[in-house]
Design a protein around this motif. Structure first.
Motif, PDB file in Angstrom:
ATOM      1  N   LYS A   8       4.483  19.782 -22.820  1.00 61.89           N
ATOM      2  CA  LYS A   8       3.618  18.612 -22.636  1.00 61.89           C
ATOM      3  C   LYS A   8       4.421  17.553 -21.894  1.00 61.89           C
ATOM      4  N   ILE A   9       3.851  17.068 -20.794  1.00 60.69           N
ATOM      5  CA  ILE A   9       4.564  16.072 -19.991  1.00 60.69           C
ATOM      6  C   ILE A   9       3.617  14.933 -19.622  1.00 60.69           C
ATOM      7  N   GLU A  10       4.220  13.846 -19.168  1.00 59.70           N
ATOM      8  CA  GLU A  10       3.459  12.702 -18.661  1.00 59.70           C
ATOM      9  C   GLU A  10       3.924  12.425 -17.238  1.00 59.70           C
ATOM     10  N   VAL A  11       2.981  12.274 -16.333  1.00 58.88           N
ATOM     11  CA  VAL A  11       3.313  11.994 -14.937  1.00 58.88           C
ATOM     12  C   VAL A  11       2.738  10.626 -14.577  1.00 58.88           C
ATOM     13  N   ILE A  12       3.562   9.803 -13.946  1.00 61.46           N
ATOM     14  CA  ILE A  12       3.163   8.441 -13.581  1.00 61.46           C
ATOM     15  C   ILE A  12       3.471   8.236 -12.109  1.00 61.46           C
ATOM     16  N   ALA A  13       2.442   8.115 -11.314  1.00 58.69           N
ATOM     17  CA  ALA A  13       2.632   7.875  -9.883  1.00 58.69           C
ATOM     18  C   ALA A  13       3.008   6.413  -9.652  1.00 58.69           C
ATOM     19  N   GLY A  14       3.628   6.152  -8.513  1.00 62.29           N
ATOM     20  CA  GLY A  14       4.060   4.791  -8.205  1.00 62.29           C
ATOM     21  C   GLY A  14       2.914   3.889  -7.790  1.00 62.29           C
ATOM     22  N   ASN A  15       3.060   2.597  -8.067  1.00 58.64           N
ATOM     23  CA  ASN A  15       2.071   1.615  -7.626  1.00 58.64           C
ATOM     24  C   ASN A  15       2.289   1.272  -6.155  1.00 58.64           C
ATOM     25  N   GLY A  16       1.215   0.912  -5.510  1.00 57.43           N
ATOM     26  CA  GLY A  16       1.338   0.464  -4.131  1.00 57.43           C
ATOM     27  C   GLY A  16       1.955  -0.927  -4.063  1.00 57.43           C
ATOM     28  N   GLY A  17       2.722  -1.185  -3.007  1.00 52.39           N
ATOM     29  CA  GLY A  17       3.301  -2.518  -2.841  1.00 52.39           C
ATOM     30  C   GLY A  17       2.236  -3.545  -2.465  1.00 52.39           C
ATOM     31  N   ASN A  18       2.503  -4.792  -2.777  1.00 51.80           N
ATOM     32  CA  ASN A  18       1.550  -5.863  -2.478  1.00 51.80           C
ATOM     33  C   ASN A  18       1.653  -6.291  -1.013  1.00 51.80           C
ATOM     34  N   GLY A  19       0.508  -6.654  -0.459  1.00 53.19           N
ATOM     35  CA  GLY A  19       0.520  -7.286   0.852  1.00 53.19           C
ATOM     36  C   GLY A  19       1.002  -8.727   0.724  1.00 53.19           C
ATOM     37  N   VAL A  20       1.387  -9.317   1.850  1.00 49.99           N
ATOM     38  CA  VAL A  20       1.942 -10.666   1.810  1.00 49.99           C
ATOM     39  C   VAL A  20       1.184 -11.574   2.780  1.00 49.99           C
TER      40      VAL A  20
END
Length: 369
Positions: A8-20
């Protein structure tokens, strides 16, 4: 290496960076305009089937896999860098299921097969995307999207053409070592096989198939008794089962027929589809039965078991009858292959006839002028 077939595993994808939101501040350009860049995309997580991986042991000890977030955007039209993806290498035969919904995400049955598990979040937009003739100095920007997060169940079902089925000490390990390149542990006590063993049987040039040996079953296996119940899943992908029976059991009070019936009942309890697979009866340890008693013992056993399928008499220890058994298995698979090809050709012919029989006035088949 320890054999692990569940994790049993948990996978967490990365968040997108914010625009400026940024504006050009160069000398001699007082109205340089917006120059805020977009955020980078978050890293995704992929699974790939790899023939060089044989167990899920890596995912037994490492439970969480997290990809990095994308970088935020910057001024001067600088976009944030996207994060690298993570690739998880898993054995061929792994089934990946969403633990929350029970939905099967992927069934990795071919080497190199790739499946997206968690998608990284998209990067946010900088204010350069919001400028227009009526909005010359936009201050709008968007934040990056969050990455997907899933809890997964990994289950390995080995891919084999033939599965060996039998009580402890029926001679399964001896047989697979006699006919293939597998070298399992063999001893004169029950439960020497503690994990599935795979072997490649070679009949001739480019003629081969894969055979699997699992720990012996005992009565109550479907409810968790013994060791074999942990590995019954590995027989579900096989095309043929060899039911091994010891003609000369170590315990003279044991009844091979009663044991065989109990084992068949356990298969039906565990998975009725598994019990309906083609199954051949293989009477092993022929060398331990006096030659003048063999024929009568075989007739009595087959009659009491009311067996109407193929029956083979072998001695895995002396390899008597093993080659003939392997030849018969290969011919069986070749016949199945020809029947499948014929069925596929028949289906194509029927489909073509169906298309030809469609009314030519059907508007779906009229050409567009």
């Amino acid at each position: 290496m320890k054999f692990i077939d569940e994790a049993k595993i948990e996978v967490i994808a990365g968040n997108g960076g914010n625009g400026v939101a940024s504006f050009n501040r160069e000398k001699f350009r007082p109205f340089g305009g917006p120059d805020g860049g977009d955020g980078g995309k978050g890293g995704s997580i992929w699974a790939i089937a790899d023939n060089n991986v044989n167990t899920l042991i890596d995912y037994h000890y490492t439970k969480m896999f997290r990809a990095k977030n994308g970088e935020n955007g910057r001024g001067s039209d600088c976009y944030g860098k996207g994060a690298d993806d993570i690739v998880l290498r898993m054995p061929v035969g792994t089934i990946i299921t969403d633990r929350e919904t029970g939905q099967v995400i992927a069934d990795l049955v071919e080497h190199g097969q790739k499946q997206l598990l968690a998608r990284g979040g998209e990067g946010g937009w900088g204010n350069i995307h919001f400028k227009s003739s009526t909005n010359r100095a936009p201050r709008q920007k968007t934040d990056g999207k969050p990455g997907e997060r899933l809890e997964l169940q990994l289950e390995l079902k080995v891919l084999a053409d033939v599965g060996l089925l039998g009580m402890p000490n029926a001679g399964k390990s001896t047989l697979i070592s006699a006919v293939s390149n597998a070298r399992p542990k063999i001893a004169d006590y029950p439960f020497t096989t503690l994990q599935p063993n795979l072997g490649v049987v070679r009949i001739g040039h480019e003629k081969s198939f894969v055979i699997a040996d699992i720990p012996g079953l005992i009565e109550g296996a479907a409810e968790g008794a013994g060791l074999g119940h942990q590995f019954l899943r590995h027989l579900q992908r096989t095309r043929l089962l060899l039911h091994l029976i010891d003609l000369s059991p170590f315990d003279e009070t044991a009844d091979p027929v009663a044991q065989a019936r109990a084992l068949i009942a356990e298969l039906e309890k565990y998975d009725p589809e598994l019990a309906r697979k083609p199954r051949w009866l293989v009477l092993n340890k022929l060398d331990l039965v006096p030659e003048n008693e063999r024929a009568e013992k075989v007739r009595d056993l087959v009659s009491r078991l009311q067996w109407d399928g193929p029956v083979f008499e072998i001695s895995a220890y002396t390899k008597t009858g093993c080659h003939e058994l392997m030849e018969a298995i290969y011919r069986h698979f070749e016949q199945q292959r020809r029947m499948d090809e014929l069925a596929a050709k028949t289906a194509l012919v029927q489909e073509a006839r169906h298309i030809d029989s469609i009314d030519s006035d059907d508007p779906r088949f009229k050409s567009v002028e």
